[in-house]
Design a protein around this motif. Sequence first.
Motif, PDB file in Angstrom:
ATOM      1  N   ASP A 183       1.031  -1.028   0.096  1.00 22.59           N
ATOM      2  CA  ASP A 183       0.615  -0.159   0.415  1.00 22.59           C
ATOM      3  C   ASP A 183       1.023   1.822   0.383  1.00 22.59           C
ATOM      4  O   ASP A 183       1.183   1.460   1.127  1.00 22.59           O
TER       5      ASP A 183
ATOM      6  N   TYR B 270       3.420   2.290 -10.176  1.00 19.77           N
ATOM      7  CA  TYR B 270       2.009   1.626  -9.592  1.00 19.77           C
ATOM      8  C   TYR B 270       1.026   0.869 -10.123  1.00 19.77           C
ATOM      9  O   TYR B 270       0.695   0.097  -9.269  1.00 19.77           O
TER      10      TYR B 270
ATOM     11  N   SER C 193      -1.232  -1.834  -7.551  1.00 15.68           N
ATOM     12  CA  SER C 193      -2.584  -1.337  -8.067  1.00 15.68           C
ATOM     13  C   SER C 193      -3.106  -2.534  -9.304  1.00 15.68           C
ATOM     14  O   SER C 193      -1.774  -2.620 -10.334  1.00 15.68           O
TER      15      SER C 193
ATOM     16  N   TYR D   7     -11.058   5.319 -11.430  1.00 15.63           N
ATOM     17  CA  TYR D   7     -10.084   5.109 -10.201  1.00 15.63           C
ATOM     18  C   TYR D   7     -11.181   4.621  -9.368  1.00 15.63           C
ATOM     19  O   TYR D   7     -12.324   5.448  -8.955  1.00 15.63           O
TER      20      TYR D   7
END
Length: 176
Positions: A37, A93, A97, A174
């Motif tokens: 995270d 990223y 993700s 998103y």
Amino acid sequence: MSTPKPVQKNHRGLIIALSFIIPLAVAALFKVKIDLDLPVFLPPIYATINGFTALILMAAVWTIKNGKRSLHEKLMKSALLLSALFLILYVLYHMTSESTSYGGEGLIKYIYYFILISHILLSVAVVPFVLFTFLHGLNQNFIKHKRLARIAFPLWLYVAVTGVVVYLMISPYYIF
């Protein structure tokens, strides 16, 4: 007294290698998923970096057209550093993700995918142009530098600007 010309080094092989290695590494790293995270949401940050890169590129053209070679060189080095930072954050990223799907429909969806695909393809194509242009500038081979810059500048500017556009178009989709 004129400025001494730097020792010219032929980095052609290195630039060609990087032109292949960078996109292949990015593609390979997209398949790597890290359960991490991040403390910040990266897309608006790297979109902002793209925006600053575009502004710096335009300022760099203005400076060279106004005879400010030293400032032009500093701006171009800054644009290269920002582009490298963008690439690092972009890959980070996507390693941490899941990809976001574009949710628009109709004509806007086709416009989005046209911009996205052209952005991706030109981001790969621009690498050797930028690196060779930069090398010719450092080596003070201004004839070759200027000739390549006429190609590299609009490509790089397009990639930087469309990076911001792609972010703005996908940002409503998103999931946080």
